[in-house]
Write a protein that holds these residues in place. Structure first.
Motif, short mmCIF file in Angstrom:
data_model
loop_
_atom_site.label_atom_id
_atom_site.label_comp_id
_atom_site.label_asym_id
_atom_site.label_seq_id
_atom_site.Cartn_x
_atom_site.Cartn_y
_atom_site.Cartn_z
N LEU A 34 0.85 -1.20 0.00
CA LEU A 34 0.00 0.00 0.00
C LEU A 34 0.88 1.24 0.00
N ASN A 35 0.42 2.27 -0.69
CA ASN A 35 1.17 3.53 -0.73
C ASN A 35 1.02 4.29 0.59
N ASP A 36 2.02 5.07 0.90
CA ASP A 36 1.92 6.06 1.99
C ASP A 36 2.81 7.23 1.59
N THR A 39 7.27 6.49 3.46
CA THR A 39 8.28 5.46 3.19
C THR A 39 9.09 5.86 1.95
N HIS A 67 3.01 3.77 -5.90
CA HIS A 67 3.08 5.22 -5.65
C HIS A 67 1.97 5.96 -6.41
N1 TYC Z 1 4.79 7.42 -1.82
C1 TYC Z 1 6.12 7.19 -1.29
C2 TYC Z 1 6.98 8.45 -1.51
O1 TYC Z 1 6.60 9.33 -2.26
C3 TYC Z 1 6.79 5.99 -1.96
C4 TYC Z 1 6.09 4.70 -1.72
C5 TYC Z 1 5.89 3.79 -2.76
C6 TYC Z 1 5.65 4.35 -0.44
C7 TYC Z 1 5.26 2.59 -2.55
C8 TYC Z 1 5.03 3.13 -0.20
O2 TYC Z 1 4.24 1.03 -1.03
C9 TYC Z 1 4.83 2.25 -1.26
N2 TYC Z 1 8.13 8.50 -0.85
#
Ligand code: TYC
Length: 107
Positions: A34-36, A39, A67
């Motif tokens: 999952l995106n956040d 990270t 992302h």
């Molecule tokens: N969105 C995060 C960033 O811009 C990168 C990211 C990608 C985080 C995939 C979690 O599962 C992920 N740094």
């Protein structure tokens, strides 16, 4: 016929039994990231290389997909393998204090 049995009877006849062989394909589970907002991209790429055996190119593609779309598939596994991957990723993310979330769902 995979297994059989024969029961002798007094009159010289026999009953032959047959055990059916049924193939059961195992249920499969998708492991998803999952995106956040926190990270680091590089950390997610490393997770995909380390726990899902992706090369750098594939790992980068999957990370960017997550992302941009919010969620993405890392692989498809049987229940126990999927569960192990989720635990490994969650433990690794926690150890490095990243909020990365990894889940599984039945296909
Ligand atoms: N969105 C995060 C960033 O811009 C990168 C990211 C990608 C985080 C995939 C979690 O599962 C992920 N740094």
């Amino acid at each position: 016929m995979a297994a059989g049995g024969e029961t002798r009877r007094g009159s010289g006849t026999a009953v032959v039994t047959k055990t059916e062989t049924k193939v059961k394909r195992p249920d499969l589970y998708r492991v998803l990231l999952l995106n956040d907002d926190y990270t680091p991209m590089e950390f997610v790429i490393h997770v995909l290389e380390r726990f899902f055996n992706k090369d750098r190119d594939a790992a980068t593609r999957i990370m960017l997909h997550v992302h941009n779309n919010g969620v993405g598939e890392c692989g498809v596994f049987t229940y126990e393998v999927a569960e192990t991957k989720v635990t490994q990723v969650m433990d690794f993310a926690r150890k490095h204090q990243h909020p990365l979330q990894c889940i599984m769902e039945k296909k």
